[in-house]
Design an enzyme around this catalytic site. Structure first.
Site, PDB file in Angstrom:
ATOM      1  N   HIS A   1      -8.166 -20.631 121.605  1.00  0.00           N
ATOM      2  CA  HIS A   1      -8.049 -19.929 120.323  1.00  0.00           C
ATOM      3  C   HIS A   1      -7.709 -20.825 119.154  1.00  0.00           C
ATOM      4  O   HIS A   1      -7.554 -20.325 118.035  1.00  0.00           O
ATOM      5  CB  HIS A   1      -6.965 -18.855 120.402  1.00  0.00           C
ATOM      6  CG  HIS A   1      -7.404 -17.614 121.111  1.00  0.00           C
ATOM      7  ND1 HIS A   1      -8.061 -16.586 120.476  1.00  0.00           N
ATOM      8  CD2 HIS A   1      -7.301 -17.246 122.397  1.00  0.00           C
ATOM      9  CE1 HIS A   1      -8.325 -15.625 121.351  1.00  0.00           C
ATOM     10  NE2 HIS A   1      -7.877 -16.008 122.523  1.00  0.00           N
TER      11      HIS A   1
ATOM     12  N   LYS B   1      -3.326 -10.692 106.531  1.00  0.00           N
ATOM     13  CA  LYS B   1      -3.331 -11.511 107.740  1.00  0.00           C
ATOM     14  C   LYS B   1      -1.998 -12.235 107.798  1.00  0.00           C
ATOM     15  O   LYS B   1      -1.217 -12.172 106.842  1.00  0.00           O
ATOM     16  CB  LYS B   1      -4.478 -12.528 107.721  1.00  0.00           C
ATOM     17  CG  LYS B   1      -4.595 -13.268 106.371  1.00  0.00           C
ATOM     18  CD  LYS B   1      -5.783 -14.188 106.306  1.00  0.00           C
ATOM     19  CE  LYS B   1      -7.109 -13.512 106.086  1.00  0.00           C
ATOM     20  NZ  LYS B   1      -8.005 -13.565 107.237  1.00  0.00           N
ATOM     21  N   ARG B   2      -1.699 -12.921 108.915  1.00  0.00           N
ATOM     22  CA  ARG B   2      -0.491 -13.715 108.964  1.00  0.00           C
ATOM     23  C   ARG B   2      -0.455 -14.671 107.761  1.00  0.00           C
ATOM     24  O   ARG B   2      -1.502 -15.138 107.292  1.00  0.00           O
ATOM     25  CB  ARG B   2      -0.434 -14.501 110.278  1.00  0.00           C
ATOM     26  CG  ARG B   2      -0.127 -13.632 111.478  1.00  0.00           C
ATOM     27  CD  ARG B   2       1.262 -13.034 111.397  1.00  0.00           C
ATOM     28  NE  ARG B   2       2.267 -14.050 111.539  1.00  0.00           N
ATOM     29  CZ  ARG B   2       3.131 -14.142 112.538  1.00  0.00           C
ATOM     30  NH1 ARG B   2       3.118 -13.233 113.504  1.00  0.00           N
ATOM     31  NH2 ARG B   2       4.026 -15.098 112.587  1.00  0.00           N
TER      32      ARG B   2
ATOM     33  N   LYS C   1      -4.613 -20.413 106.134  1.00  0.00           N
ATOM     34  CA  LYS C   1      -5.311 -19.215 105.679  1.00  0.00           C
ATOM     35  C   LYS C   1      -5.370 -19.143 104.146  1.00  0.00           C
ATOM     36  O   LYS C   1      -6.085 -18.345 103.579  1.00  0.00           O
ATOM     37  CB  LYS C   1      -4.640 -17.971 106.251  1.00  0.00           C
ATOM     38  CG  LYS C   1      -4.847 -17.820 107.781  1.00  0.00           C
ATOM     39  CD  LYS C   1      -4.096 -16.635 108.326  1.00  0.00           C
ATOM     40  CE  LYS C   1      -4.226 -16.452 109.834  1.00  0.00           C
ATOM     41  NZ  LYS C   1      -5.468 -15.787 110.265  1.00  0.00           N
TER      42      LYS C   1
ATOM     43  N   THR D   1     -10.808 -11.882 112.903  1.00  0.00           N
ATOM     44  CA  THR D   1     -11.359 -10.571 113.231  1.00  0.00           C
ATOM     45  C   THR D   1     -11.102  -9.602 112.072  1.00  0.00           C
ATOM     46  O   THR D   1     -11.824  -8.614 111.931  1.00  0.00           O
ATOM     47  CB  THR D   1     -10.730  -9.983 114.517  1.00  0.00           C
ATOM     48  OG1 THR D   1      -9.301 -10.094 114.420  1.00  0.00           O
ATOM     49  CG2 THR D   1     -11.237 -10.713 115.752  1.00  0.00           C
TER      50      THR D   1
ATOM     51  N   LYS E   1     -13.456  -6.396 110.519  1.00  0.00           N
ATOM     52  CA  LYS E   1     -13.004  -5.030 110.228  1.00  0.00           C
ATOM     53  C   LYS E   1     -13.374  -4.649 108.794  1.00  0.00           C
ATOM     54  O   LYS E   1     -13.863  -3.547 108.534  1.00  0.00           O
ATOM     55  CB  LYS E   1     -11.484  -4.922 110.363  1.00  0.00           C
ATOM     56  CG  LYS E   1     -10.938  -5.228 111.738  1.00  0.00           C
ATOM     57  CD  LYS E   1      -9.417  -5.418 111.668  1.00  0.00           C
ATOM     58  CE  LYS E   1      -8.895  -6.066 112.925  1.00  0.00           C
ATOM     59  NZ  LYS E   1      -7.508  -6.570 112.789  1.00  0.00           N
TER      60      LYS E   1
END
Ligand SMILES: *Cc1c(COP(=O)(O)O)cnc(C)c1O
Length: 802
Positions: A348, A539-540, A545, A647, A651
């Site tokens: 991952h 998201k985290r 990110k 992911t 969505k």
């Protein structure tokens, strides 16, 4: 259903209708729904054994499930019945559903993937067990105080969990520490016997997982830790009442907390104990089941497929070898054939700091027999390589299971790789990067072992349940086929340019945005206009990110609006949500910055409704289910090469959001499916990122070229948003000017410009709606049913009954 609910209320909860709280109605409803699940569940399990079908076992330290009531009701087709029953009892179904706590046994994407996979395995009627840990406390509850994140324990089991069945009779002994003895038997063979110093019991709790249309029901089996000898009576009688319980406290600590770390292993013994605890319990459990049905252990690879979700359960390779060698007395080559034929591993992350390693000294102390076996696996593995590549010491060092440089450590990624017949990445780009980077040498030695399985999401939860209005519109327009075959969504394409359909599609989005608007007003006391562009990054919180990139653009946009207040600015609401690991100080500082920026902008009278910034606290699955259907613009802006798949991106696009994103993770494949006209791609590619880093590029080089960025950084550094503490962000801005490892400054101008393209498209609502519809129409491939079917065919070799 009405009678069933009332019976549960009376006889299981001991409450009367008049005294019942919403929570009691929730429990009664859940128990009544659960009753419907039990018979099909037991039948399916029996059928699996009777027909000798291969079983899939999904080992995951995390399952980020969320709520299950609506999930079970829709999958079983009971919605109308339950609604009517509750209405006839004068009970508000929404309030009842809201009483269910989220099962947050995961940090983020990795745990949510495991939950989506459980849904798809059941929906495809593939016999499967999920194995994990029943943490007493899942992911912490995030509270924001004065803009700072605070962590509070979450207590999902406080009022009992109606979905689980406790199985106190299913308890496996898990050993730790102790010694290894060599025993010579009558034939002169040497065998090893591990004598653990400490034993903990793993007790099973089962949750039935209902597939779509109730076709098949699988089991999620979570393990809870118990002391083998919970109370030392002699110690208690001597008057040491606390000391008498010490063993119990120590044992039960194993399943007390989920580690709130998204990216790097906590260097803690307890974490290793958790990993071994659930891996060993899972193996003992599945082997006992296999032996009961099939007799011999040698047939394990034909009847069982074990998938390791990341390296957290990688110790299963050594534990399975130990069971086969020591308990079943298999010779080494046969034990290896069985292990290797049964196990496969999903990677991952490429982040080097997130690849798990454990100090050899810790392993020797905690798992002495496993350490011996790991040395033996390594010797066999390295001997073969040395024979084929004589003299290549660099190669041996890089593929060894032991890292020799910074203190000796066991590399769990290499152990998982060697012990598996297939290793997969989670998007096309990520799988290619695996071959080029972390597993470059192993891939050369074992060509063909690495394969790609692009992640997916379950459309049951992420379309049908969270967006009933859109589901209804789609069903009316293209029929119900897409509910069973997500690729059938392409039938929507001819409607994309139809003004009438665009209007109805936009109306659905508007309804969902109004629901979110209400939530924002109730939770935050902030009024936002549902007609504005809802720009969402959820998201985290992590530097890779790049929430920071989004915040810098927010500041730059704010500066522009203030400089030209009379321009025709498209109203926009920037929405953030996400948790930072408790120990990740910079991520927590980014949350504070978001709040400081939000406070300044939201109260600036020159801005009015043209820009609002909202940070919703405590992001979890249930909050995502409100945010996802209400989003216009999906922010997927990680540094290229760093997001394995994502992911959240799937969505949001499925629910008709347009993506602004980098060529990273599954964004690359989303681009291929929705088409370049319907997505906003910007920024450096993976190769360009690597080149910048090689060249020793500095943030200041990019800042010098961008007056707009310079101004944004200066306003942050000078305390425009933090007058109470003007130097709060000095270090953060300094970091961006110097190494800026995540290339925020390098991508800033491209991102800012692309946001202006977004506004242009938004101004042309027909064009926007067309693109939004085409996103929904083309996202069918990202169903986790497709992903699971690929695993089944190419890795597990199990039939897909469909
Ligand atoms: C989908 C999901 C994630 C993963 O989001 P990414 O954007 O892929 O990182 C994390 N947390 C929750 C609650 C989710 O539903």
């Amino acid at each position: 259903m009405r009678d069933a609910i009332l019976r549960k209320l009376t006889y299981d909860l001991g409450k009367s209708r008049t005294g019942a709280l919403d929570r009691d109605w929730f429990m009664a409803t859940a128990l009544a729904v659960r009753d419907r699940v039990v018979e099909p569940w037991l039948n399916d399990m029996r059928a699996t054994y009777n027909t000798g079908q291969k079983q899939v076992y999904y080992l995951s330290l995390e399952f980020l499930i969320g709520r299950l009531l609506r999930d079970n009701i829709t999958n079983f087709g009971l919605m109308a019945e339950v609604r009517a029953a509750l209405a006839s009892l004068d009970v508000d179904a929404f309030k009842v559903a809201a009483c269910e706590p989220d099962a947050a046994l995961g940090n983020g994407g990795l745990g949510r993937l495991a939950a989506c996979f459980m849904d798809s395995l059941a929906s495809l009627s593939i016999p499967a067990f999920g194995y994990g840990i029943r943490y007493d406390h899942g992911l912490f509850r995030q509270v924001i105080r004065q803009g700072w994140q605070e962590e509070y324990p979450e207590d999902w089991l406080q009022f009992q969990n109606p979905w689980e069945f406790a199985r106190p009779e299913i308890a496996h002994s898990i050993g730790f520490g102790g010694t290894v003895e060599e025993v010579v038997n009558d034939d002169g063979d040497t065998h090893h016997v591990w004598k653990p110093a400490e034993t903990v019991l793993a007790v099973a709790y089962d949750t039935p997982i209902v597939g779509w249309r109730g076709k098949h029901v699988n089991t999620l089996r979570l393990w809870s830790a118990r002391a083998a000898d919970p109370l030392k009576i002699d110690v208690f009688n001597r008057g040491d009442h606390i000391g008498a319980l010490s063993e119990r406290v120590r044992a039960e600590a194993i399943s007390r907390f989920l580690y709130p770390s998204d990216d790097s292993p906590e260097g803690l013994e307890l974490r290793l104990r958790q990993e071994f605890f659930f891996s060993s319990a899972a193996l003992q459990d599945l082997i006992r089941r296999h032996l009961r049905v099939y007799g011999g252990i040698e047939s394990l690879p034909e009847r069982v497929a074990i998938q390791l979700n990341d390296t957290h359960p990688a110790i299963a390779v050594a534990e399975l070898m130990r069971i086969l060698l020591d308990d079943h007395k298999l010779p080494w080559p046969e034990a290896w054939r069985v292990t290797h034929g049964t196990i496969s591993y999903t990677n991952h992350t490429l982040l080097p700091e997130a690849l798990e390693t454990w100090p050899v000294s810790l392993m020797e102390r905690l798992l002495p027999r496993h350490m011996q076996i790991i040395y033996m696996i390594n010797a066999v593995h390295l001997d073969a390589i040395a024979a084929a590549h004589p003299g290549d010491l660099g190669l041996l060092a890089s593929v060894s299971l032991i890292e020799e440089n910074h203190g000796r450590k066991v590399r769990m990624g290499n152990l998982a790789f060697i012990g598996s017949h297939k290793v997969n990445g989670v998007s096309a780009l990520h799988s290619e990067l695996l071959k080029k980077t972390v597993f470059h040498d192993l891939n050369m030695l074992y060509p063909g072992r690495i394969t790609n399985k692009t992640n997916g999401i379950t459309f049951r939860r992420w379309l049908q349940q969270c967006n009933p209005c859109l589901t209804e519109l789609l069903t009316e327009t293209i029929g119900a086929e897409f509910l069973d075959r997500p690729e059938a969504l392409t039938a929507l394409k001819p409607h994309a340019a139809d003004a009438g359909f665009q209007g109805r599609f936009a109306e659905v989005k508007r309804t969902n945005k109004e629901a979110l608007t209400k939530l924002i007003r109730q939770q935050m006391g902030i009024r936002v206009d549902p007609a504005a562009l809802f720009d969402v990054q959820i998201k985290r919180i992590h530097e890779y990110k790049r929430q920071l990139l989004n915040l810098l653009e927010t500041v730059a946009l704010y500066n522009e609006i203030r400089a030209q207040p009379h321009n025709n600015w498209a109203p926009r609401v920037k929405i953030f949500a996400g948790k930072a690991a408790a120990s990740y100080h910079r991520a927590k500082l980014i949350i504070k910055l978001a709040h400081d920026i939000a406070r300044t902008i939201n109260r600036d009278p020159t801005i009015r409704d043209r820009l609002k910034v909202v940070f919703l606290p405590n992001y979890n699955v249930s909050l995502a289910e409100v945010l996802v259907p209400a989003c216009d613009l999906s922010e997927q802006i990680s540094t290229a090469g760093m997001e394995a798949s994502g992911t959240g991106n799937m969505k949001l696009a499925l629910n008709g959001a347009l993506t602004i994103g980098t060529l990273d993770g599954a964004n690359v494949e989303i681009l291929e499916h929705v088409g370049a006209e319907n997505i906003f791609i910007f920024g450096l590619t993976t190769e360009q990122v690597a080149a910048r880093r090689r060249e020793g590029w500095r943030g200041q080089d990019s800042i010098n070229l961008s007056p707009r960025l310079q101004q944004a950084l200066e306003s942050i550094a000078s305390g425009v948003f933090s007058s109470d503490d003007p130097h709060r962000y000095g270090e953060l801005v300094h970091m961006l000017r110097e190494h800026d490892h995540f290339l925020v400054t390098a991508d800033f101008d491209a991102y800012f410009d692309m946001q202006r393209q977004v506004e242009k498209r938004w101004a042309d609502q027909a064009a926007w709606q067309k693109s939004a519809i085409l996103n929904t129409a083309n996202m069918g491939w990202f169903s986790s049913d497709r992903t699971i079917a690929e695993y089944a065919q190419e890795i597990w070799r199990v039939p897909v009954p469909g």
